[in-house]
Design a protein around this motif. Structure first.
Motif, short mmCIF file in Angstrom:
data_model
loop_
_atom_site.label_atom_id
_atom_site.label_comp_id
_atom_site.label_asym_id
_atom_site.label_seq_id
_atom_site.Cartn_x
_atom_site.Cartn_y
_atom_site.Cartn_z
N VAL A 197 -41.16 8.31 -12.14
CA VAL A 197 -41.56 9.62 -12.69
C VAL A 197 -40.52 10.11 -13.69
O VAL A 197 -40.87 10.67 -14.74
N ASP A 198 -39.24 9.90 -13.39
CA ASP A 198 -38.19 10.30 -14.33
C ASP A 198 -38.34 9.57 -15.65
O ASP A 198 -38.19 10.17 -16.73
N PHE A 199 -38.63 8.27 -15.61
CA PHE A 199 -38.82 7.51 -16.85
C PHE A 199 -40.03 8.02 -17.63
O PHE A 199 -40.00 8.09 -18.85
N GLN A 200 -41.08 8.40 -16.92
CA GLN A 200 -42.25 8.98 -17.58
C GLN A 200 -41.88 10.30 -18.25
O GLN A 200 -42.33 10.60 -19.36
N ASP A 201 -41.05 11.09 -17.57
CA ASP A 201 -40.59 12.36 -18.15
C ASP A 201 -39.76 12.12 -19.41
O ASP A 201 -39.90 12.83 -20.41
N VAL A 202 -38.87 11.12 -19.37
CA VAL A 202 -38.06 10.79 -20.55
C VAL A 202 -38.99 10.38 -21.70
O VAL A 202 -38.79 10.82 -22.84
N ALA A 203 -39.99 9.58 -21.40
CA ALA A 203 -40.95 9.17 -22.43
C ALA A 203 -41.62 10.39 -23.05
O ALA A 203 -41.81 10.46 -24.27
N TRP A 204 -41.97 11.37 -22.23
CA TRP A 204 -42.59 12.59 -22.72
C TRP A 204 -41.65 13.33 -23.67
O TRP A 204 -42.04 13.75 -24.76
N TRP A 205 -40.38 13.50 -23.24
CA TRP A 205 -39.40 14.20 -24.09
C TRP A 205 -39.18 13.46 -25.41
O TRP A 205 -39.07 14.09 -26.46
N VAL A 206 -39.10 12.14 -25.36
CA VAL A 206 -38.92 11.36 -26.58
C VAL A 206 -40.10 11.60 -27.52
O VAL A 206 -39.91 11.84 -28.72
N GLY A 207 -41.30 11.56 -26.98
CA GLY A 207 -42.48 11.77 -27.80
C GLY A 207 -42.62 13.19 -28.33
O GLY A 207 -42.99 13.42 -29.48
N GLN A 208 -42.32 14.18 -27.49
CA GLN A 208 -42.51 15.59 -27.86
C GLN A 208 -41.42 16.13 -28.78
O GLN A 208 -41.68 16.98 -29.61
N ARG A 209 -40.20 15.67 -28.57
CA ARG A 209 -39.07 16.24 -29.32
C ARG A 209 -38.43 15.26 -30.28
O ARG A 209 -37.44 15.58 -30.93
N ALA B 220 -26.91 6.42 -16.03
CA ALA B 220 -27.74 6.78 -17.18
C ALA B 220 -27.65 5.72 -18.27
O ALA B 220 -28.65 5.36 -18.88
N ARG B 221 -26.45 5.19 -18.50
CA ARG B 221 -26.29 4.15 -19.53
C ARG B 221 -27.04 2.87 -19.14
O ARG B 221 -27.56 2.18 -20.01
N GLU B 222 -27.08 2.57 -17.85
CA GLU B 222 -27.83 1.40 -17.41
C GLU B 222 -29.33 1.56 -17.67
O GLU B 222 -30.02 0.58 -17.91
N ASN B 223 -29.80 2.80 -17.63
CA ASN B 223 -31.24 3.06 -17.79
C ASN B 223 -31.64 3.45 -19.22
O ASN B 223 -32.82 3.66 -19.48
N ILE B 224 -30.67 3.51 -20.14
CA ILE B 224 -30.97 3.95 -21.50
C ILE B 224 -31.94 3.00 -22.21
O ILE B 224 -32.62 3.39 -23.16
N VAL B 225 -32.05 1.77 -21.74
CA VAL B 225 -32.98 0.82 -22.34
C VAL B 225 -34.41 1.36 -22.32
O VAL B 225 -35.21 1.05 -23.21
N VAL B 226 -34.70 2.22 -21.37
CA VAL B 226 -36.03 2.83 -21.29
C VAL B 226 -36.33 3.60 -22.57
O VAL B 226 -37.45 3.57 -23.08
N VAL B 227 -35.34 4.28 -23.11
CA VAL B 227 -35.54 5.08 -24.33
C VAL B 227 -35.91 4.15 -25.49
O VAL B 227 -36.82 4.46 -26.27
N SER B 228 -35.26 3.02 -25.58
CA SER B 228 -35.57 2.06 -26.65
C SER B 228 -37.00 1.56 -26.51
O SER B 228 -37.73 1.43 -27.50
N LEU B 229 -37.41 1.26 -25.29
CA LEU B 229 -38.77 0.78 -25.07
C LEU B 229 -39.80 1.84 -25.41
O LEU B 229 -40.83 1.55 -26.02
N VAL B 230 -39.50 3.08 -25.04
CA VAL B 230 -40.41 4.19 -25.35
C VAL B 230 -40.48 4.40 -26.85
O VAL B 230 -41.56 4.57 -27.43
N ALA B 231 -39.33 4.38 -27.52
CA ALA B 231 -39.30 4.58 -28.96
C ALA B 231 -40.09 3.49 -29.67
O ALA B 231 -40.82 3.77 -30.63
N ASP B 232 -39.98 2.26 -29.21
CA ASP B 232 -40.75 1.16 -29.79
C ASP B 232 -42.24 1.42 -29.63
O ASP B 232 -43.03 1.12 -30.51
N GLY B 233 -42.61 1.99 -28.52
CA GLY B 233 -44.02 2.30 -28.26
C GLY B 233 -44.55 3.43 -29.13
O GLY B 233 -45.74 3.56 -29.34
N HIS B 234 -43.63 4.26 -29.66
CA HIS B 234 -44.03 5.37 -30.53
C HIS B 234 -43.88 5.00 -32.01
O HIS B 234 -43.89 5.87 -32.86
N GLY B 235 -43.68 3.71 -32.28
CA GLY B 235 -43.62 3.25 -33.67
C GLY B 235 -42.32 3.50 -34.38
O GLY B 235 -42.28 3.60 -35.60
N ARG B 236 -41.24 3.64 -33.65
CA ARG B 236 -39.93 3.87 -34.30
C ARG B 236 -39.23 2.57 -34.58
O ARG B 236 -39.29 1.63 -33.93
#
Length: 100
Positions: free
Chosen positions: A49-61, A84-100
């Motif tokens: 759920v936390d990763f889903q929330d991060v994905a939302w923040w990345v997309g919204q903001r 947090a640094r171990e899990n930061i890869v999630v942000v890269s995956l989310v960003a890739d999914g948003h076309g960044r």
């Protein structure tokens, strides 16, 4: 608007950060930490759920890994920063999914 009062818990937030005002209602002002602080805290905890929330923040903001990494550096607990640094890869995956 969804409001959640958060007390001391799993993640200790940085001592100082600028609050974002999200609403004023007569004598009540509703504030929140900056989205990058919220996302970094979610990465510390690291549940699905936390990763889903991060994905939302990345997309919204429009947050990216560098925004969140800067926020992670502010956290006072070294174990929290490490998690947090171990899990930061999630942000890269989310960003890739948003076309960044």
């Amino acid at each position: 608007m969804y409001i959640q009062v958060v007390g001391p818990g799993i993640v200790k937030l940085p001592r100082e950060f600028e609050l974002e005002v999200i609403g004023r209602y007569d004598n009540l002002t509703v504030v929140m930490p900056p989205p990058e602080i919220i996302a970094a805290a979610k990465l510390v905890r690291g549940s699905e759920v936390d990763f889903q929330d991060v994905a939302w923040w990345v997309g919204q903001r429009g947050l990216d890994a560098s925004d969140i990494e800067a926020a992670i550096d502010l956290f006072p607990n070294s174990r929290d920063r490490e998690a947090a640094r171990e899990n930061i890869v999630v942000v890269s995956l989310v960003a890739d999914g948003h076309g960044r």
